[in-house]
Design a protein around this motif. Sequence first.
Motif, PDB file in Angstrom:
ATOM      1  N   GLY A   1       1.522  10.977  10.495  1.00 43.08           N
ATOM      2  CA  GLY A   1       1.826  10.262   9.265  1.00 43.08           C
ATOM      3  C   GLY A   1       0.594   9.680   8.639  1.00 43.08           C
ATOM      4  N   VAL A   2       0.782   8.610   7.853  1.00 40.73           N
ATOM      5  CA  VAL A   2      -0.330   7.964   7.156  1.00 40.73           C
ATOM      6  C   VAL A   2      -0.164   6.450   7.219  1.00 40.73           C
ATOM      7  CG1 VAL A   2      -0.758   9.884   5.575  1.00 40.73           C
ATOM      8  CG2 VAL A   2       0.855   8.073   4.919  1.00 40.73           C
ATOM      9  N   VAL A   3      -1.293   5.771   7.174  1.00 43.16           N
ATOM     10  CA  VAL A   3      -1.326   4.325   6.961  1.00 43.16           C
ATOM     11  C   VAL A   3      -1.862   4.108   5.556  1.00 43.16           C
ATOM     12  CG1 VAL A   3      -2.292   2.118   7.694  1.00 43.16           C
ATOM     13  CG2 VAL A   3      -1.705   3.851   9.403  1.00 43.16           C
ATOM     14  N   MET A   4      -1.169   3.277   4.787  1.00 38.99           N
ATOM     15  CA  MET A   4      -1.560   2.997   3.413  1.00 38.99           C
ATOM     16  C   MET A   4      -1.895   1.526   3.259  1.00 38.99           C
ATOM     17  SD  MET A   4       1.138   5.360   1.263  1.00 38.99           S
ATOM     18  CE  MET A   4       2.580   4.914   2.235  1.00 38.99           C
ATOM     19  N   LEU A   5      -3.025   1.259   2.632  1.00 33.00           N
ATOM     20  CA  LEU A   5      -3.425  -0.107   2.314  1.00 33.00           C
ATOM     21  C   LEU A   5      -3.340  -0.325   0.811  1.00 33.00           C
ATOM     22  CD1 LEU A   5      -6.597  -0.823   4.501  1.00 33.00           C
ATOM     23  CD2 LEU A   5      -4.250  -1.600   4.897  1.00 33.00           C
ATOM     24  N   PHE A   6      -2.923  -1.545   0.422  1.00 32.77           N
ATOM     25  CA  PHE A   6      -2.808  -1.922  -0.971  1.00 32.77           C
ATOM     26  C   PHE A   6      -3.576  -3.221  -1.197  1.00 32.77           C
ATOM     27  CE2 PHE A   6       0.784   0.742  -0.070  1.00 32.77           C
ATOM     28  CZ  PHE A   6       0.988   1.478  -1.224  1.00 32.77           C
ATOM     29  N   GLY A   7      -4.049  -3.416  -2.420  1.00 32.73           N
ATOM     30  CA  GLY A   7      -4.725  -4.655  -2.758  1.00 32.73           C
ATOM     31  C   GLY A   7      -3.768  -5.828  -2.715  1.00 32.73           C
ATOM     32  N   VAL A   8      -4.202  -6.933  -2.150  1.00 34.99           N
ATOM     33  CA  VAL A   8      -3.336  -8.109  -2.028  1.00 34.99           C
ATOM     34  C   VAL A   8      -3.120  -8.770  -3.388  1.00 34.99           C
ATOM     35  CG1 VAL A   8      -3.077 -10.370  -0.953  1.00 34.99           C
ATOM     36  CG2 VAL A   8      -4.043  -8.479   0.371  1.00 34.99           C
ATOM     37  N   GLU A   9      -4.136  -8.767  -4.235  1.00 37.98           N
ATOM     38  CA  GLU A   9      -4.030  -9.463  -5.522  1.00 37.98           C
ATOM     39  C   GLU A   9      -3.288  -8.648  -6.572  1.00 37.98           C
ATOM     40  OE1 GLU A   9      -4.861 -12.526  -5.890  1.00 37.98           O
ATOM     41  OE2 GLU A   9      -5.770 -12.711  -3.888  1.00 37.98           O
ATOM     42  N   ARG A  48      -7.490  -9.890   5.959  1.00 36.83           N
ATOM     43  CA  ARG A  48      -6.438  -9.898   4.945  1.00 36.83           C
ATOM     44  C   ARG A  48      -6.085  -8.474   4.548  1.00 36.83           C
ATOM     45  NH1 ARG A  48      -6.186 -12.514  -0.850  1.00 36.83           N
ATOM     46  NH2 ARG A  48      -4.092 -13.411  -0.802  1.00 36.83           N
ATOM     47  N   SER A  49      -4.865  -8.069   4.881  1.00 41.01           N
ATOM     48  CA  SER A  49      -4.449  -6.670   4.709  1.00 41.01           C
ATOM     49  C   SER A  49      -2.983  -6.621   4.335  1.00 41.01           C
ATOM     50  CB  SER A  49      -4.666  -5.885   6.012  1.00 41.01           C
ATOM     51  OG  SER A  49      -5.962  -6.083   6.534  1.00 41.01           O
ATOM     52  N   PHE A  50      -2.638  -5.641   3.516  1.00 43.09           N
ATOM     53  CA  PHE A  50      -1.288  -5.499   2.980  1.00 43.09           C
ATOM     54  C   PHE A  50      -0.984  -4.011   2.904  1.00 43.09           C
ATOM     55  CE2 PHE A  50       1.353  -5.839  -1.144  1.00 43.09           C
ATOM     56  CZ  PHE A  50       2.523  -6.147  -0.461  1.00 43.09           C
ATOM     57  N   GLY A  51       0.051  -3.564   3.607  1.00 42.36           N
ATOM     58  CA  GLY A  51       0.336  -2.139   3.573  1.00 42.36           C
ATOM     59  C   GLY A  51       1.408  -1.730   4.541  1.00 42.36           C
TER      60      GLY A  51
END
Length: 339
Positions: A88-96, A65-68
Motif C-alpha cells: 500500500g501507501v502512506v500519505m502525508l498531508f500539510g497540517v495547516e 508534527r504529522s498528519f496522514g
Amino acid sequence: MTATRIVTHDDVYRLLPMPECIDAMDLALRSLSRGDAVLPLRSMVWLPDRTALLGLMPGYLGEPRSFGLKVVSIVPGNHGTEFDSHQGVVMLFGVEHGEPLAVIDASSITAIRTAAVSGVATRTLANPNAGNLAILGSGVQARSHLAAMLAVRPVWRVRVWSRNAEHARGFAAAEAARHGIAVEVTGTAEAAVRGADLICTATAAREPVLHGAWLAPGAHVNAVGACFKDGRELDGAAVAHARLYVDRRESAMAEAGDFLLARAEGAVGDAHILGELGDVLLGQVPGRAGADDITLFESLGIAIEDLAAAHHILRRANETGTGLAVELGPGRSVHTAQP
C-alpha cells in the motif's frame, strides 16, 4: 504550490536506516503516551471470501508534527510468493492547509518501522546483556527484526525456525552473509526458543507457535505476527508468565489475539496489560523489575508509527532530492526531483 513527493520501496530503505527509525519510533511512542496524538482504531474492508482486506489507518502526531494515513492491503496468502503480504501507501498531508505532501511505499515502511518498534521495546525491556536470539518466521519481518535486534543488543547467537524449512534455510544463508553472523536453522520452534533471552515471533500463524513452558527466566519476547483478535502466536501460559506491554492499550483490547484469547481462556485479565511502551519510556510505568522477569511486547502496529517514519523519509527525500515530485491538480506537471 508544494509538490507531492512520491517515494519508492527502494528509496525508503535508503532514507530510513534501522537505527534512525528506532529513534524516530521512540519519539513517536513518547508523544502518543503524552496525549499528543489522535489515533482512531483502524478500519478494515474484507473481500467477500475473507482472503484479503484493505486497512485504513489515519492519524495525527504532535511530535514530529504529522498528519496522514496508511492504506494497505493485507493478503496472508502472499506468504512465500513474490508479493509482500502487506502492500500500500502512506500519505502525508500539510497540517495547516491539508495539501498532499507525500505518497510513500507502505510495504517498506511497515517492514522497517515494525521491527524498529520492537527495537525500542527490546532496548527498554530486555536485559542489557541479552544476545541469544530466536526468530520464529523467515519472511520480511524476520529479516527486519534481526536487523533491529542487532542494532540494540549484543547478539551473539541466532536461531531461526519456520514452518517452511526451505525458507528457513534461505533466510539463514542470506542473513548470515548480510550481517556476518552465524544463523542456525532448527527443526522445531521449541528448539529455537529454549535458552533464548531474545525472542521475536513474526509468523502468519493462527494457533500458538510459542509456548510459555519454553521460556527461560529473563527472556524478552517481541510478538509481532498476530494482528487480529481471532489469531495468536503465543499460548496463554506465555502471556500469563510475562510482564505484558503494548504499543497502544485501546488497540490491544480490541485486536490483539495473543492477549484476547488468553483472556478468554481465563489465563489473564485486563490488568495484565501493565502499560503502553511509551508509558515506560516516559517513566510513568515500571518496566523490567528484575533480571529473571519475562517481558512481552505485544505489537499490533499503529498509524503514528507510519506517520513518524514517513515524516523522516520526506525530510530526507527533500534534503537529497530523492523521489518524484508531482504537482497535483489541473494543468500541473510531473517532474523528477532534483537536489
